[in-house]
Design an enzyme around this catalytic site. Structure first.
Site, mmCIF file in Angstrom:
data_model
loop_
_atom_site.group_PDB
_atom_site.id
_atom_site.type_symbol
_atom_site.label_atom_id
_atom_site.label_comp_id
_atom_site.label_asym_id
_atom_site.label_seq_id
_atom_site.Cartn_x
_atom_site.Cartn_y
_atom_site.Cartn_z
ATOM 1 N N THR A 34 0.829 -1.212 0.000
ATOM 2 C CA THR A 34 0.000 0.000 0.000
ATOM 3 C C THR A 34 0.859 1.256 0.000
ATOM 4 O O THR A 34 1.926 1.283 0.608
ATOM 5 C CB THR A 34 -0.910 -0.003 1.234
ATOM 6 O OG1 THR A 34 -1.721 -1.177 1.203
ATOM 7 C CG2 THR A 34 -1.806 1.223 1.280
ATOM 8 N N GLY A 73 2.638 -3.051 8.285
ATOM 9 C CA GLY A 73 2.851 -3.337 9.700
ATOM 10 C C GLY A 73 4.325 -3.548 9.995
ATOM 11 O O GLY A 73 5.024 -4.188 9.226
ATOM 12 N N GLU A 316 -6.242 -5.858 3.922
ATOM 13 C CA GLU A 316 -6.300 -7.106 3.165
ATOM 14 C C GLU A 316 -7.451 -7.092 2.168
ATOM 15 O O GLU A 316 -7.960 -8.124 1.782
ATOM 16 C CB GLU A 316 -6.430 -8.309 4.096
ATOM 17 C CG GLU A 316 -5.618 -9.492 3.604
ATOM 18 C CD GLU A 316 -4.178 -9.099 3.311
ATOM 19 O OE1 GLU A 316 -3.433 -8.838 4.252
ATOM 20 O OE2 GLU A 316 -3.827 -9.018 2.126
#
Ligand SMILES: CCCCCCCC/C=C\CCCCCCC/C=C/C(=O)SCCNC(=O)CCNC(=O)[C@H](O)C(C)(C)COP(=O)(O)OP(=O)(O)OC[C@H]1O[C@@H](n2cnc3c(N)ncnc32)[C@H](O)[C@@H]1OP(=O)(O)O
Ligand SMILES: Cc1cc2nc3c(=O)[nH]c(=O)nc-3n(C[C@H](O)[C@H](O)[C@H](O)COP(=O)(O)OP(=O)(O)OC[C@H]3O[C@@H](n4cnc5c(N)ncnc54)[C@H](O)[C@@H]3O)c2cc1C
Length: 556
Positions: A34, A73, A316
């Site tokens: 992303t 993350g 996701e």
């Protein structure tokens, strides 16, 4: 996501190079896909990887502000490496999104390498301990062999070999979507455990003068809030088992270069990830609110559970987008069915003539029979998919192209994908119980759960069933009452049914959901440990409140 991507997209040589480092925690990685400007539209990602045949390296760049990787993350301060998804350029041609292993930080002093600007994106709604980060690449060079080349290759001279399917690059996302179905089951089971245990401990209100305050779990309204969600947690448990089985089977086929079911898997995993996370997200709030004021305390465990779960509806694959992906496949299947093709298992019902099930006011149909009711879920799904598909066809007949027709029918397409997912879940739950080897007592209790799930599912979507004449209004009312009638029966085993999830107190992290039910003493103990209670008079008194009070007292 770093390791599953390496496991699925590396050549055997690359596996030998990278995976031992991961398994031994000698490197820590993230999945950097992303960007600031794009999360959903992958073909719009702007990070570039230009191949330099002179040095046999890729040069990675973040050419614009919107191309900065954003959200991955553990990217901010933890990861030493990342799988970076970038537009591959070689010999002057762009070949689309491909995965590259990029080292971000030195393994000696953890400092970012040259050409790497990396950091944390700042505080979020939840996931406080996770350093979701940003990554800006500036002419950062990596060896040719750092492009994951299981499916597509760039040879030393820059020649590109394309993959058997471009979407194989998306494989990790499919895998994680399957895990999120499991995650939804777990989160809803935790919330049900907290709310039902607390509701068995909490006594409130005097129904009749002089009578003891009843457990709030005895109120039909409390049971109606919580028991369908408890049943849903069980339903999602069985669905995640079925979903993982399908994923494993299709992934084995893919590993043998059989790509025939990749679309069916994408559609099912997309629909179930979206459906289960949406239902769980809403269910967590119902469970929290069912615990009154204490549900709002951090001590309940609900604030963190909600804040950490709710991004499942976004990451996701944003849920609406995934439902549209699922619906796009269903429309394709309707076309295939109409042209006489055989459809795969999870969608074969779309080629059946399900209109045979007629509504009929007092037709004497057994509205408590789960197999019969599952046939109604099937008819609802089939009707919705065919309705949406016909809308797409009408759009095309009116002169739209396929993209335009799909977009104009998208609200109905989402409804159709939801109905399809709901049918799959209800059917799987009922069928799983039939295969379960369990005592008759246990079978009876689980049948009660399956029944309340199926009944309440119809009650909450009764419009779908009535609008399509699948059920009459009076039949829908009867089914709604059947759900309510089951509640006192489920009450008998409700606490045992959440104990069966076997969450340790340390995992549940909830004073309200403690196994020993000793809530009030532990709430008081928890409050005393609050940082604000370190001193009787908080230091701020002397700076603000004290002077204010004294100044005003002198005016009296
Ligand atoms: C083992 C015990 C474990 C227990 C665990 C339990 C608890 C665990 C709980 C949770 C675990 C997980 C923790 C989660 C942590 C995750 C953190 C978050 C990570 C991320 O968010 S990573 C980034 C995610 N991003 C996305 O998902 C992006 C979404 N967008 C897309 O996928 C695509 O852009 C698109 C599909 C929306 C659109 O693609 P495109 O522009 O190409 O347009 P289309 O024309 O629609 O598609 C083309 C074509 O491709 C097919 N397709 C698309 N995707 C796939 C796929 N994944 N697989 C197969 N095929 C795919 C699509 O159907 C089209 O096909 P057709 O042309 O129609 O044939
Ligand atoms: C906690 C968290 C962790 C994350 N971890 C990672 C990670 O580890 N790695 C990583 O790469 N990414 C990660 N992400 C990013 C995540 O994958 C994206 O946020 C997600 O894919 C959604 O994309 P977006 O943010 O661009 O939303 P958008 O796509 O901009 O969505 C905004 C709205 O636009 C709508 N929309 C978008 N496209 C369409 C369409 N075609 N049709 C109809 N409506 C549309 C959506 O439905 C939504 O309502 C994480 C995000 C969060 C919140």
């Amino acid at each position: 996501m770093f390791i599953p991507t390496l496991e699925r997209q590396c050549t055997s040589e690359q596996r030998e190079k990278f995976l031992p480092l991961c398994y031994d925690y000698r490197i820590i990685g993230t999945y950097a896909q992303t960007e600031l400007g794009h999360g959903t539209f992958l073909r719009g990602l702007e990070t570039t990887a230009h191949y330099d045949p002179n040095t046999q390296e890729f040069i990675l760049n973040s050419p614009t502000i919107s191309s900065i990787k954003w959200w991955p993350g553990a990217l901010g301060k933890t990861s030493t490496h990342a799988v970076v998804l970038a537009q591959l350029y070689t010999l002057g041609k762009c070949h689309g999104i491909h995965p590259f292993v990029v080292q971000l930080r030195s393994l000696d002093d953890h400092k970012p390498l040259r050409g790497i600007t990396v950091g944390d994106i700042g505080p979020k709604m939840g996931f406080g301990p996770n350093d979701n980060g940003y990554l800006k690449l500036h002419k950062h060079r990596i060896p040719r062999t750092n492009m994951l080349m299981k499916y597509s290759q760039v040879s030393p001279d820059g020649t590109y070999t394309k993959p058997p399917r471009s979407t194989l690059t998306y494989g990790t996302m499919t895998f994680v979507r399957v895990l999120i179905v499991h995650g939804s089951a777990i989160a809803l089971a935790k919330a049900s455990t907290i709310a039902i245990r607390y509701s068995a401990v909490r006594r409130q209100s005097e129904l009749r003068p002089g009578e003891p305050e009843p457990q709030i779990l005895s109120y039909p309204t409390q049971q109606h809030k919580l028991f369908p969600l408890l049943a849903t947690a069980y339903a999602f448990h069985f669905v995640q088992l079925a979903m993982m089985k399908i994923y494993t089977d299709v992934n084995d086929q893919i590993n043998n270069s059989n790509f025939s079911r990749i679309q069916e898997l994408h559609a099912l995993s997309s629909g179930l990830k979206a459906f289960t996370s949406w239902v769980t997200n809403a269910g967590l709030e119902v469970c929290r609110m069912s615990c009154g004021g204490h549900g709002y305390s951090q001590a309940s465990g609900f604030p963190r559970l909600y804040a950490d779960f709710t991004p499942s509806c976004t990451y996701e694959g944003e849920n609406t987008v995934l439902m549209l992906q699922s619906a796009r496949y269903l429309v394709k299947c309707v076309r295939d069915a109409r042209s006489g093709k055989t459809l795969p298992g999870t969608v074969s019902y779309l080629s059946e003539d399900v209109s045979a099930v007629h509504s009929g006011g007092s037709s004497g149909r057994d509205l408590s029979n789960l197999d019969f009711l599952i046939s109604l879920y099937k008819q609802r799904a089939s009707n919705q998919v065919h309705f949406a598909s016909d809308k797409v066809d009408r759009g095309i007949s009116a002169g739209m192209d396929l993209v335009g027709a799909l977009n104009s029918a998208s609200v109905h397409l989402v409804s159709a994908a939801k109905a399809h997912s709901h049918y799959f879940i209800a059917k799987t739950f009922v069928e799983s119980l039939k295969l379960l080897k369990a005592s008759s007592e246990l079978q009876n209790v689980l049948h009660q759960l399956a029944s309340v799930y199926v009944f309440e599912g119809i009650a909450q979507s009764s419009g779908d069933f009535i609008e399509d004449y699948i059920l009459s209004g009076s039949e829908a009312k009867t089914i709604r009452q059947l759900a309510v009638d089951l509640l006192p029966l489920i009450r008998v085993n409700a606490v045992s049914l959440v104990d069966a999830f076997s969450f340790r107190d340390e995992v549940l992290q909830s004073v309200l959901g403690r196994y020993d039910g000793n809530v009030y003493e532990n709430l008081f103990k928890w409050a005393q440990n609050s940082p604000l209670n370190k001193t009787d008079v908080h230091p701020s008194y002397h700076k603000y409140l004290g002077p204010l009070l004294k100044r005003n007292q002198s005016k009296l």
